[in-house]
Every structure is written in structure tokens, then in C-alpha cells.
Write a protein that holds these residues in place. Structure first.
Motif, PDB file in Angstrom:
ATOM      1  N   HIS A 191      41.943 -12.343 -11.891  1.00 37.52           N
ATOM      2  CA  HIS A 191      42.835 -13.489 -12.127  1.00 37.52           C
ATOM      3  C   HIS A 191      42.624 -14.606 -11.103  1.00 37.52           C
ATOM      4  O   HIS A 191      42.616 -14.356  -9.900  1.00 37.52           O
ATOM      5  N   GLU A 192      42.441 -15.824 -11.607  1.00 33.78           N
ATOM      6  CA  GLU A 192      42.262 -17.064 -10.822  1.00 33.78           C
ATOM      7  C   GLU A 192      40.838 -17.254 -10.276  1.00 33.78           C
ATOM      8  O   GLU A 192      40.572 -18.239  -9.593  1.00 33.78           O
ATOM      9  N   ASP A 193      39.895 -16.326 -10.545  1.00 32.33           N
ATOM     10  CA  ASP A 193      38.497 -16.557 -10.156  1.00 32.33           C
ATOM     11  C   ASP A 193      37.939 -17.735 -10.948  1.00 32.33           C
ATOM     12  O   ASP A 193      38.349 -17.972 -12.096  1.00 32.33           O
ATOM     13  N   ILE A 194      36.979 -18.451 -10.362  1.00 31.45           N
ATOM     14  CA  ILE A 194      36.228 -19.471 -11.112  1.00 31.45           C
ATOM     15  C   ILE A 194      34.983 -18.758 -11.649  1.00 31.45           C
ATOM     16  O   ILE A 194      34.203 -18.203 -10.869  1.00 31.45           O
ATOM     17  N   VAL A 195      34.826 -18.757 -12.970  1.00 30.75           N
ATOM     18  CA  VAL A 195      33.759 -17.943 -13.579  1.00 30.75           C
ATOM     19  C   VAL A 195      32.861 -18.789 -14.468  1.00 30.75           C
ATOM     20  O   VAL A 195      33.200 -19.911 -14.842  1.00 30.75           O
ATOM     21  N   ALA A 196      31.677 -18.207 -14.785  1.00 29.01           N
ATOM     22  CA  ALA A 196      30.776 -18.804 -15.767  1.00 29.01           C
ATOM     23  C   ALA A 196      30.843 -17.935 -17.018  1.00 29.01           C
ATOM     24  O   ALA A 196      30.808 -16.705 -16.934  1.00 29.01           O
ATOM     25  N   VAL A 197      30.981 -18.588 -18.170  1.00 26.03           N
ATOM     26  CA  VAL A 197      31.160 -17.867 -19.431  1.00 26.03           C
ATOM     27  C   VAL A 197      30.047 -18.247 -20.406  1.00 26.03           C
ATOM     28  O   VAL A 197      29.668 -19.423 -20.502  1.00 26.03           O
ATOM     29  N   GLU A 198      29.561 -17.232 -21.100  1.00 27.43           N
ATOM     30  CA  GLU A 198      28.609 -17.483 -22.186  1.00 27.43           C
ATOM     31  C   GLU A 198      29.380 -17.328 -23.492  1.00 27.43           C
ATOM     32  O   GLU A 198      30.087 -16.334 -23.679  1.00 27.43           O
ATOM     33  N   MET A 199      29.274 -18.318 -24.374  1.00 24.56           N
ATOM     34  CA  MET A 199      30.004 -18.264 -25.646  1.00 24.56           C
ATOM     35  C   MET A 199      29.384 -17.209 -26.561  1.00 24.56           C
ATOM     36  O   MET A 199      28.161 -17.027 -26.573  1.00 24.56           O
ATOM     37  N   LEU A 200      30.243 -16.524 -27.314  1.00 19.35           N
ATOM     38  CA  LEU A 200      29.766 -15.576 -28.324  1.00 19.35           C
ATOM     39  C   LEU A 200      29.575 -16.341 -29.641  1.00 19.35           C
ATOM     40  O   LEU A 200      30.208 -17.370 -29.867  1.00 19.35           O
TER      41      LEU A 200
END
Length: 769
Positions: free
Chosen positions: A101-110
């Protein structure tokens, strides 16, 4: 020839202090772990590759927000201006990929065929074993089967962490079942944080205590992150311990003020000097008084009203001159800016500024001369402003009154002294001002506020009642609002780019759906196309057979609103305050307990030539950062106040055994109703589907909205009777439980119980429809 030890070797050699070993960071050799155990999670992509991917659009960057209700679900709020895919759903243990919770993350879209819907299922992580991954897969299938296909939203998976936002976490130890084990799971108080694996030799001592744990890392082969024990806070359930947990979990700075901060306080005894009078008006001759709640020691504001020779009235709002004592940039200023606001808990006040200022030198008590910042209007008897003047001043309050005392003076037929005359003048004008505001479309909303009566010895709550509001509450409020608007206009006219203002955005119309439907079910119409239309339709929404209905509608309308926020005028174009129906607004009237007001005082002082400016005050970037912190601190203060009320309410019902009370349905859910008990200002949920009990026939109608349980139909605002108990089975998450007493439904109801006053019920009450 010097003998060297690693930190770990040295700590382990201190045989007399075995507990110190627990505080070593748990950084085990990840390579060995991976060789010995299977890998659960995919590897995080390195930061350099993540940044390239974000630039090229392959990945999106955002803030990870874990779900409170479902530990296998989260959303990522994408950073940037684009409205497209602002919120991305992440579902399933492997897709969450060790983000917290509250981390800054990189996301790959599905791809679109893999999109998910937010589930309506509540899932708490109750796994006792470390490697119970098959069980997780079963739960993930459950989420998929419960998803509403029409609600599918953009979904993705976490591929890397850009910035960890870990903090020390409060919670409790879930002791391992294995005898003599040193590895245990820690369950955080915040349900959005995963369990943490820690190593400790003090498990038997720490069991039943609230402790703090820090996370050290999260290997790919581990179901949970690794961490280490930091310190114990005390026994769970203990009032002091729970208050400490509440403050830590809501990130409320509450340590005693440091010596560096205290060194900037004036030396005592302190007196007003000739130099202080240079830019001030001497208003000690005025009949000024303050009106506050009982027991208030941090008095920010005082008022006066008097007739002047030309037949008009002079009205003054005098605010504590805190910015005189807190100078820009010093340690006292930095600490106040960081704290942002005073936090009021049920039995404790966490001051923004040291006590010498908050309860003494700045507090406008009636026992001496005080420095103030005064806003003085000349008004006619229709409360129209003819002239406005701002000045630094010296005042001497003639009386510190409570709302009840001020009301008594206004209503008295025998009292006719200067203070009483001043109060009557203020009250008369306030009624006119309020009517003007309401005519413009200001909203009068409602929220049930409670007050606890404490036992003088044990300090446990012995009574609980909703707060009574008097005319004098409204009187003070009207003049505070007027002063805030007048000051906002002045600072914006002088500093159009760097005025600190406060706005309240209009809610999207969809927010009102529940309110409109609820009113419609009672044959009433609520219009929402403007604040004025809403205010007028709320005024008309009356029922002679059900007087409390209007209050319920206003409580519901409050829930539809957006959060009011501070902002810098040069960074925004929409200044409007929806709730107050004012084109511009700020906070000027409470500088002892709000840092925003200190900045506003500084801006106003520069505008009238009473103080000099400084670079940061004119820097809109810096001001925007201050506003961001203030908005965060105010939100956390609000949450911690609610948590404090919830905890004291639990203490109250703990000593009451079981009580039955009448309440009204606020919301209807698919398998439950949410009930408000006006007597206690308490809200709770009555569930109709419970573990190990036969499931009744349920029919939910979203349009009305209503829930039919067997043959009984429940609509919003229906009157019900419920049994209130405290469920203390989970000491970390104790909760108030409600069960239905009336109306009677075979197989659902509980037996009738005593009222909160301990008396048995006399007769069955008639239900309103």
C-alpha cells in the motif's frame, strides 16, 4: 591487526541482551532461499528499464492502493493528466507482485480479454501457513466467479517498484503453532498491509501486545515480506496503547516538542512592549468576548458589536495573532507546518503549537491583554457591509463564555450589561447573514456528532449522547465565515498568484443517485442541478408524520459531498466553495490550530503593510507543497478523530453488556442494512447472511433501493430496532455488532434486550414506514 565484526556478529555476542537480536534487519541470503524453495513471484524489472518502459508507454506509473476488504485486490492510480485508464485494477497474488500500500509502482496493462471487475466479496488473509499458495488460487477463482461482467475495468499487473513507501507498522504477533519456534507472522492493524514474517525469541512475552514492526524486504520465494521487531507499545485494548496506535497509524506527529522548537518561544514573563504597539491599534476599550465549547483553552477568536454615531453598527472579529510568535523558517515554524493542524481526540488534544502559545499567550482568555489580528466591519441593520478594515491590534476580552452561557445572556430578561447587548446585536445580525447565505444556495447539512461523559476516576465513558447545537453556535460560525470570505477577497486582490485559498468542488451528479432514490421512495423530490436547487429541495423535504426524515436526508447529502481542499490561487482557476455557495474562501480564524491560517495571516499582514514578506511566501510552488501537506494532515486528523470516537464507543458498550435501541436504515446493501442510532450517533451493519447459519430468501432492488428478507421489505429510512453488542473476539479489530430485534422475521431476530439505561422494554414499538 584490528578485530572486526559485522553488526550481526557483535549483537549476537551480547549474551546478556538476547532481545537485541530481534531488532536486526531480517536480510537473509535470498539466493539460498530461492535454491531451497519454489518461486512464487516474478522478478521485478530494474529501475532503468522501468523508466524506459514508462517513457515508451509500455508501462504506466502510479500509486498502489491495496483494498481494505480484499487482500487479493488493489487499484493503481495512474500519475499524469490523462483521464484515460486513471484507475487500474490489480487482482491475484502474482499480479500484485509484492507491492505494498502506497508504493509507487510500474504496471503493465493486461489485454482486454483479461480485464477484471472489482469484486463485492470480502476476503481477509487468514492463512496460518507460509506456503499456502494453492489456497490463494482457490480464492482467486472465487473472485472471478463473483465478478459482474458488465463492470469490467482496465486491469494490469505490477512489473516493478519505482519507490517503496514503507513505514513502521503497528499490529500484533500471530504466534507460531510450533513449539520453541522463532519465526512468526505479524498481523498489521491496517488491513491493507500484508502479514509480515519476523524472527523473535520473545514471542510468549509479545503475544497480546501491540508492537511495531519494520519491513526489510520481500523475496520472490516468500508468501509474505520479511521484517523485524522494533518495539512494544503496550497491552492491546489498553486505552493509552490504543491511542498511541491510532496516532501512529494515522501518521499524526505527536512526540513532545523538541528543545530546538521550544527555544523559539518567548521568555516568560512576557509582556506587550512599546515596539509591539508600533503597527497596532489599541482596542482594549472595546467590549470584546469569546464564545466557545466548555473546557476550551485554545481560544482563537473573540467578537464585539456596538452602535456607532451614524446609526450603523461596528462589528469586529478578533483572531489570535499567532504569526507574531511564529516567525517564518525557524524550527517552531517548520514543526507547526509539518503538523498542519491540532488533532482533537475524545480525551486528548495533540497541539500544533506548544502549550505556552496554544493555551496561554495566544489564547484570547479574559485575563489580560492579548495580541490580535482584527477584521472590523461597518454594517447597517440589514447586515450589509459598508466598510471593511483589517488591523493588527491589542485587545482585552471582557468574558470567556460557553455557548450555553452566551445563549442564557441573550435569552435573559434581566441582564442588560454591555457584553449581553453586544451578544444580542451579534445574534440578530448573524440570523440575517445566515438567511442571505442560504438564499444564495449555501447548504445546511448534518452529521451526528457525539459527546462522551467520562468517569472522573477511571476516565472510561459512562454516557454517550449527540451534541446539542444552540443559536450561539450558529452566531459564532456566521461571523467566522464572513471574516474568512473578507480576508480571502483581500489577499487575492493583493496576491493573485500566491494566495492560500480553500475550495469545495461540486460533486459529480452521479454522487447524488442514492440520495435522489431514497427521497423518491418516500415520495419526495431532491433536485441536484445546483447547490441552490439542492438546498431548496432539502428544505421542502419534510414529513409531518416523520420529523427525523429531513435530518436523515441531510446526513445522506453530506455523504455525497467532495472533500474541501486548500490550494494556491496561481495554480488553479476554480475557486468556488460549493457548500458555502461562495465564489472565494479561505481560513483565517483559527491560527492556533491550523497552519493554513498562519500563512493567511502573513499574507494579510503584508497586504496591509503590518509585516514584511519573505521569498517562500511569494513562491507558488512552495505554497502548493504546503497545501498538499495540509490537505493530507487534515484528512488524517479527521480519520483519527473518527477512530477515537469508534474506540470510545466500544469502551462504552463493553461495560453495557447488551442493549436494544431504535434506529433508522441509512443504506440498503445486497445482504445487509446499515443502521443509524440517533441517540448515540452510531452507525452499524445488520448482516442477514452469516457463517454457519441457514441463508434466508433475499431480494435486492437497486432502483428503490430495497432489500426483501423472507417476507419483510427494508427501505432506506425505515425505523428498526436492533440489539447492539461488542464483538471482542479479535482483540485487534474489535467491532460493534448489530442484530435485528424488530420487525420480527422468523429465524432472523434476536431476543429483546434491555435499553441502554438498563431498564427492560415495556412494549413493542410501532414501526414507521
Amino acid at each position: 591487526g584490528i578485530t572486526a565484526y559485522t553488526c550481526e556478529e557483535y549483537i549476537k555476542s551480547l549474551i546478556a541482551n538476547p532481545e537485541l537480536v530481534d531488532r536486526l534487519a531480517c536480510i537473509s541470503d535470498e539466493q539460498n532461499e530461492i535454491e531451497n524453495r519454489r518461486i512464487i513471484f516474478s522478478e521485478h524489472i530494474p529501475l532503468s528499464r522501468l523508466q524506459q518502459g514508462i517513457k515508451s508507454g509500455a508501462y504506466l506509473q502510479g500509486t498502489f492502493r491495496a483494498s481494505r476488504d480484499n487482500y487479493l485486490e488493489a487499484t493503481v492510480w495512474v500519475h499524469g493528466d490523462a483521464d484515460v485508464n486513471k484507475e487500474i485494477i490489480i487482482q491475484g497474488l502474482k499480479n500484485l507482485n509484492r507491492a505494498i500500500h502506497e508504493d509507487i509502482v510500474a504496471v503493465e496493462m493486461l489485454s482486454k480479454d483479461q480485464w477484471k471487475a472489482l469484486s463485492s466479496i470480502i476476503l481477509q488473509d487468514e492463512g496460518q501457513t507460509e506456503d499456502d499458495v494453492e489456497n490463494e488460487e482457490e480464492k482467486e477463482k472465487l473472485i472471478k466467479s463473483a465478478a459482474n461482467k458488465s463492470m469490467l475495468k482496465p486491469s494490469g499487473r505490477v512489473v516493478g517498484i519505482i519507490k517503496r513507501n514503507w513505514r513502521p507498522y503497528c499490529g500484533m504477533l500471530s504466534k507460531s503453532q510450533i513449539k520453541e519456534a522463532t519465526k512468526h507472522l505479524f498481523t498489521p492493524a491496517d488491513r491493507r498491509i500484508p502479514r509480515i514474517r519476523i524472527e523473535t525469541r520473545q514471542a510468549s512475552v509479545l503475544e497480546g501486545q501491540r508492537i511495531i514492526v519494520a519491513i526489510d524486504g520481500w523475496p520472490r520465494s516468500s508468501r509474505y515480506p520479511n521484517g523485524h521487531f522494533v518495539r512494544s507499545l503496550g497491552t492491546a485494548g489498553d486505552k493509552e496503547t490504543e491511542t498511541e496506535v491510532l496516532l501512529l497509524e494515522h501518521d499524526v506527529p505527536h512526540q513532545p516538542f523538541s528543545q530546538a522548537v521550544l527555544s523559539f518561544l518567548p521568555k516568560m514573563p512576557w509582556n506587550i512592549t512599546e515596539k509591539d504597539m508600533k503597527y497596532r491599534e489599541d482596542l482594549r476599550y472595546l467590549c470584546v468576548c469569546s464564545v466557545d465549547p466548555p473546557g476550551c483553552t485554545d481560544i482563537d477568536d473573540a467578537l464585539h458589536c456596538r452602535d456607532i454615531d451614524n446609526g450603523n453598527l461596528e462589528v469586529g472579529v478578533h483572531i489570535a495573532d499567532v504569526s507574531y510568535f511564529i516567525r517564518p523558517g525557524n524550527a517552531l515554524d517548520q514543526e507547526s507546518a509539518n503538523r498542519g493542524t491540532t488533532v482533537y481526540l475524545c480525551e486528548k488534544r495533540i497541539d500544533m503549537v506548544p502549550d505556552l502559545l496554544s493555551s496561554n499567550l495566544c489564547s484570547l482568555r479574559s485575563d489580560g491583554d492579548r495580541l490580535a489580528f482584527s477584521c472590523i466591519w461597518e454594517m447597517n441593520h440589514n447586515a450589509e457591509i459598508l466598510n471593511t478594515k483589517f488591523t493588527k491590534s491589542v485587545i482585552r476580552s471582557k468574558a470567556s463564555l460557553t455557548y450555553a452561557e452566551a445563549q442564557m445572556r441573550i435569552d435573559s430578561t434581566s441582564m442588560n450589561d454591555d457584553i449581553t447587548k453586544s451578544l444580542r446585536g451579534l445574534n440578530k445580525l448573524a440570523k440575517i447573514l445566515k438567511k442571505h447565505r442560504i438564499d444564495k444556495g449555501a447548504l445546511t447539512l448534518s452529521s451526528p456528532e457525539v459527546r462522551f461523559h467520562m468517569d472522573s476516576e477511571t476516565h472510561d465513558p459512562i454516557d454517550l449522547q449527540t451534541k446539542e447545537l444552540r443559536e450561539t453556535n450558529s452566531m459564532v460560525e456566521e461571523f467566522m465565515l464572513l471574516a474568512n470570505v473578507s480576508v480571502a477577497e483581500k489577499i487575492f486582490s493583493e496576491f493573485s498568484e500566491c494566495a492560500l485559498l480553500r475550495k469545495h468542488p461540486a460533486p459529480p451528479l452521479s454522487n447524488y443517485d442514492v440520495l435522489v432514490k431514497a427521497a423518491k421512495s418516500k415520495n419526495l423530490e431532491i433536485k441536484t442541478d445546483s447547490a441552490k436547487a439542492l438546498a431548496d429541495s432539502l428544505d421542502k423535504a419534510e414529513s409531518s408524520s416523520f420529523p427525523y426524515l429531513n435530518t436523515l436526508l441531510r446526513i445522506l447529502a453530506t455523504r455525497c459531498m467532495m472533500q474541501a481542499v486548500y490550494f494556491c490561487s496561481g495554480m488553479d482557476s476554480d475557486f468556488h466553495h460549493y457548500g458555502l455557495a461562495s465564489p472565494i474562501y479561505t481560513h483565517f480564524t483559527s491560527p492556533i490550530r491550523r497552519y493554513s491560517d498562519i500563512i493567511v495571516h502573513r499574507l494579510l499582514a503584508v497586504a496591509i503593510g503590518a509585516d514584511s514578506t519573505y521569498p517562500e511566501l511569494m513562491d507558488k510552488q512552495k505554497l502548493a507543497e504546503i497545501c498538499k501537506n495540509l490537505n493530507y494532515r487534515h484528512k488524517m486528523a479527521q480519520y483519527s478523530q473518527r477512530a477515537s470516537v469508534a474506540f470510545h464507543t466500544q469502551l462504552f458498550f463493553k461495560s453495557k453488556e447488551i442493549v436494544s435501541e431504535e434506529g433508522y436504515i441509512l443504506f440498503v446493501r445486497k445482504n445487509a442494512i446499515v443502521v443509524l442510532i440517533p441517540k448515540f450517533g452510531l452507525e452499524g451493519t445488520v448482516f442477514f447472511v452469516e457463517k454457519d447459519k441457514p441463508k434466508p430468501r433475499l431480494f435486492y432492488n437497486d432502483e428503490i433501493p430495497s432489500l426483501t428478507v423472507e417476507d419483510a421489505c427494508f427501505c432506506m429510512f425505515d425505523k428498526v430496532k436492533v440489539k447492539i453488542t461488542l464483538d471482542a473476539s479479535n482483540i485487534q479489530h474489535q467491532k460493534i455488532c448489530m442484530a435485528l430485534v424488530e420487525p420480527e422475521i422468523p429465524g432472523i431476530n434476536v431476543l429483546k434486550q434491555k435499553h441502554a439505561n438498563g431498564e427492560p422494554e415495556q412494549k413493542k414499538c410501532k414501526l414507521d414506514n
